[in-house]
Scaffold this motif. Structure first.
Motif, mmCIF file in Angstrom:
data_model
loop_
_atom_site.group_PDB
_atom_site.id
_atom_site.type_symbol
_atom_site.label_atom_id
_atom_site.label_comp_id
_atom_site.label_asym_id
_atom_site.label_seq_id
_atom_site.Cartn_x
_atom_site.Cartn_y
_atom_site.Cartn_z
ATOM 1 N N LYS A 129 -7.769 -7.042 9.241
ATOM 2 C CA LYS A 129 -8.148 -6.769 10.632
ATOM 3 C C LYS A 129 -7.820 -7.964 11.513
ATOM 4 N N LEU A 130 -7.914 -9.162 10.951
ATOM 5 C CA LEU A 130 -7.617 -10.380 11.707
ATOM 6 C C LEU A 130 -6.154 -10.450 12.106
ATOM 7 N N TYR A 131 -5.251 -10.278 11.145
ATOM 8 C CA TYR A 131 -3.830 -10.448 11.468
ATOM 9 C C TYR A 131 -3.174 -9.191 12.021
ATOM 10 N N LEU A 132 -3.736 -8.023 11.747
ATOM 11 C CA LEU A 132 -3.180 -6.813 12.346
ATOM 12 C C LEU A 132 -3.478 -6.725 13.843
ATOM 13 N N ALA A 141 0.865 -1.180 0.000
ATOM 14 C CA ALA A 141 0.000 0.000 0.000
ATOM 15 C C ALA A 141 0.899 1.227 0.000
ATOM 16 N N VAL A 142 0.304 2.410 -0.190
ATOM 17 C CA VAL A 142 1.065 3.660 -0.127
ATOM 18 C C VAL A 142 0.389 4.619 0.843
ATOM 19 N N ASP A 143 1.199 5.475 1.463
ATOM 20 C CA ASP A 143 0.654 6.485 2.361
ATOM 21 C C ASP A 143 0.253 7.723 1.552
ATOM 22 N N ASP A 144 -0.131 8.794 2.235
ATOM 23 C CA ASP A 144 -0.593 10.006 1.552
ATOM 24 C C ASP A 144 0.476 10.654 0.679
ATOM 25 N N ALA A 145 1.732 10.392 0.960
ATOM 26 C CA ALA A 145 2.814 10.970 0.162
ATOM 27 C C ALA A 145 3.230 10.065 -0.989
ATOM 28 N N GLY A 146 2.579 8.923 -1.129
ATOM 29 C CA GLY A 146 2.935 7.992 -2.190
ATOM 30 C C GLY A 146 4.050 7.041 -1.810
ATOM 31 N N LYS A 147 4.403 7.023 -0.529
ATOM 32 C CA LYS A 147 5.495 6.186 -0.034
ATOM 33 C C LYS A 147 4.954 4.785 0.279
ATOM 34 N N PRO A 148 5.568 3.729 -0.287
ATOM 35 C CA PRO A 148 5.045 2.384 -0.073
ATOM 36 C C PRO A 148 5.294 1.863 1.339
ATOM 37 N N PHE A 149 4.361 1.016 1.786
ATOM 38 C CA PHE A 149 4.553 0.322 3.055
ATOM 39 C C PHE A 149 3.971 -1.078 2.955
ATOM 40 N N ILE A 150 4.494 -1.955 3.816
ATOM 41 C CA ILE A 150 4.097 -3.360 3.808
ATOM 42 C C ILE A 150 3.870 -3.830 5.232
ATOM 43 N N TYR A 151 3.072 -4.868 5.365
ATOM 44 C CA TYR A 151 2.811 -5.520 6.646
ATOM 45 C C TYR A 151 3.600 -6.825 6.688
ATOM 46 N N MET A 152 4.017 -7.227 7.877
ATOM 47 C CA MET A 152 4.535 -8.576 8.082
ATOM 48 C C MET A 152 4.444 -8.937 9.554
ATOM 49 N N ALA A 153 4.322 -10.226 9.787
ATOM 50 C CA ALA A 153 4.348 -10.737 11.159
ATOM 51 C C ALA A 153 5.804 -10.899 11.564
ATOM 52 N N ASN A 154 6.116 -10.597 12.801
ATOM 53 C CA ASN A 154 7.491 -10.682 13.268
ATOM 54 C C ASN A 154 8.045 -12.105 13.196
ATOM 55 N N LYS A 182 -1.903 1.492 9.786
ATOM 56 C CA LYS A 182 -2.703 0.287 10.054
ATOM 57 C C LYS A 182 -4.137 0.507 9.576
ATOM 58 N N GLN A 183 -4.701 1.663 9.864
ATOM 59 C CA GLN A 183 -6.063 1.982 9.424
ATOM 60 C C GLN A 183 -6.154 2.006 7.899
ATOM 61 N N ARG A 184 -5.181 2.639 7.273
ATOM 62 C CA ARG A 184 -5.159 2.708 5.809
ATOM 63 C C ARG A 184 -5.041 1.303 5.206
ATOM 64 N N TYR A 185 -4.208 0.471 5.794
ATOM 65 C CA TYR A 185 -4.007 -0.900 5.331
ATOM 66 C C TYR A 185 -5.307 -1.703 5.454
ATOM 67 N N MET A 186 -6.002 -1.550 6.590
ATOM 68 C CA MET A 186 -7.256 -2.279 6.793
ATOM 69 C C MET A 186 -8.336 -1.830 5.804
ATOM 70 N N GLU A 187 -8.326 -0.572 5.421
ATOM 71 C CA GLU A 187 -9.273 -0.100 4.414
ATOM 72 C C GLU A 187 -8.981 -0.729 3.053
ATOM 73 N N ARG A 188 -7.726 -0.896 2.748
ATOM 74 C CA ARG A 188 -7.318 -1.478 1.463
ATOM 75 C C ARG A 188 -7.486 -2.996 1.452
ATOM 76 N N PHE A 189 -7.204 -3.634 2.606
ATOM 77 C CA PHE A 189 -7.281 -5.090 2.741
ATOM 78 C C PHE A 189 -8.154 -5.413 3.955
ATOM 79 N N PRO A 190 -9.485 -5.443 3.792
ATOM 80 C CA PRO A 190 -10.395 -5.606 4.927
ATOM 81 C C PRO A 190 -10.124 -6.835 5.799
ATOM 82 N N LYS A 191 -9.686 -7.934 5.229
ATOM 83 C CA LYS A 191 -9.415 -9.135 6.039
ATOM 84 C C LYS A 191 -8.183 -8.982 6.928
#
Length: 172
Positions: free
Chosen positions: A127-130, A54-67, A116-125
């Motif tokens: 919410k479970l792993y976040l 996903a990208v933030d408001d500035a267009g900067k990419p971000f990713i999720y991962m489990a530790n 996290k909120q932006r990510y959940m909006e883009r990938f609704p499921k």
């Protein structure tokens, strides 16, 4: 960091078809939902996996991962990464591919909650792993960009700065 080129070989721009490389790279980065992520394992070998992006408001990419994931543990040791974005449902050699090289920076506190909120909006499921205690979000600090726009449309003129823009102003 210099542009990404094949082992120091320059791309012959005169042989290329016209391409609005910056616009294409920005569009690909903003619209991509998945990417290939490569990290370095402890022995120095590349480790690749698929991930959401996903990208933030500035267009900067971000990713999720489990530790507990291998790629998260690899990043703890060495934060250098590579991301590749492409339309995986098409013949990859005839469609644009965007490669980003840089470093993964863990996001903390208020910034984490906003992303996290932006990510959940883009990938609704998500919410479970976040909700899990080992959830991590990483910004990608882009150091180099390579855009292969498809046949005869390579571009090594796109810079990390070209990809960053205020996306909040473009959201209706």
């Amino acid at each position: 960091m210099p542009p990404i080129t094949p082992r120091g070989l320059e791309i012959n721009a005169d042989a290329a078809r016209p391409l609005d490389a910056i616009a294409l790279a920005r569009t690909m980065l903003r619209s991509a939902k998945a990417a290939a992520l490569a990290t370095l394992d402890p022995s120095g070998y590349p480790y690749s996996t698929a991930t959401n992006i996903a990208v933030d408001d500035a267009g900067k990419p971000f990713i999720y991962m489990a530790n507990l994931s291998l790629h998260a543990r690899n990043i703890e040791r060495d934060d250098r990464i590579s991301i590749t974005i492409a339309d995986m449902d098409r013949d990859l050699l005839t469609t644009p591919r965007l490669s980003l090289v840089g470093r993964a920076r863990r996001v903390m506190d208020n910034e984490y909650e906003a992303l996290k909120q932006r990510y959940m909006e883009r990938f609704p499921k998500s919410k479970l792993y976040l909700a899990l205690p080992d959830s991590r979000i990483f910004h990608i600090e882009i150091e180099a960009v390579q855009l292969n726009g498809g046949p005869a449309q390579n571009a090594n003129s796109v810079t990390p700065r070209d990809l960053v823009e205020d996306l909040a102003a473009t959201v209706a």
